[in-house]
Write an enzyme that holds these catalytic residues in place. Sequence first.
Site: not given
Length: 441
Positions: A185, A286, A398
Amino acid sequence: MKFGGRRKVPALLQQLDHFQDHTRFFFTTSARRLQTTLQARAFASNGGSEGSQGNPFLVPGATAATIFMLGALHVRRMYNDKKIEEARERGIELEFQPDAKAAFLRLLPLRSISRLWGSLTSVELPVWLRPHVYRAWSRAFHSNLEEAALPLEEYASLQEFFVRTLKEGSRPIDPDPQCLVSPVDGTILRFGELKGVRPMIDQVKGFSYSLSALLGASSFLPLIAEGNAHEGSSEEGKIPTEQSKKTWWRISLASPKVRDPVSVSPIRGIFYCVIYLKPGDYHRVHSPVDWNVLVRRHFSGHLFPLNERATRTIKNLYVENERVVLEGRWEGGFLAMAAIGATNVGSIKVFIEPDLKTNLPARKLLHSRQPEERAYEPEGIGMMLKKGDEVAAFNMGSTVVLVFQAQVPKSPNEKDPEFSFCVKRGERIRVGEALGRWREL
């Protein structure tokens, strides 16, 4: 009348005397009160117990002032971010402008501060306090608590809350086999195709950083000599022979293989995408496609912040920061994913390698520019990941940089599928949503 006037003069003088007496008494009393107050404050500042008892609001006042200051800084940061987003919507791109604050950051012990922050966030909170702390965090950084897989009371610490999993179905993965999905995200900062000699990625307008510096000199990114740029580049994208496979596993920390940056360039069809995670975003990483992870490289480095201001003021930001790079192969060819740490994000958890430790104290690090590298077994296969599998996790926010090879037409006359991005700069994206697709010409 003459005598009447003479009688009024003494009366007037007497009134003036009374006025002067009252005035003198007022100023004398005020001076004494001021002196007493100053003496009490001086006694309190010298550690007197009576002074401490006489200022019961001193500590709460200082605490409130600190909270107010932090809140003001956060509001200012949100205001600046809003202005930047508005400028982007108008098509204005901010340029690279180094400043004194960027130089000052190099003097701060950001690695130690990040370890301290990690220790604080790992402290177990009282059960009754947890929902209040997490809700306050979500309001400050716009997190969606409804997606959390567990009740708030079950997250023992802020660290557990930061890396929380989501409810099943919160991040559906695009089932289209002809697409590459977002691994995190975040906000799309940069994307494009790498072309020309010495492949570079734009950090901001006016400054770029070397791809080989980001991935490491021993990266097996498919490159070709400058003189052979128009000769059979498709051969470079094929699966390597057994002899070339062995070179992938050759880990040489002393003298890694270094390509001449002037004489080589990437083959056609090498793309990149930079995604920034804000503190309130979902912090797990992911897999963007089905692929085999062959090599992991850990670069120890600085832990500069990765926000918008930092990208515009610190050179080689992504190259200088600590990061973990995973490289492998997928259906389209080469694929690398760099998870870049930041201030308070020194700990990068890699689920496929739980023993990996990042942001270690200096005494445990070998001060060298060479990364610590590991090849995953079995040789030539490595770790197999499916699209959407969890790969890693950040604390706080990050950045993730994807570098991948995708199919492009060999010549303008051919009608092979061509990869193209389906996102825009500054756009918000979530795990599982398509970054790009292949389309028939």
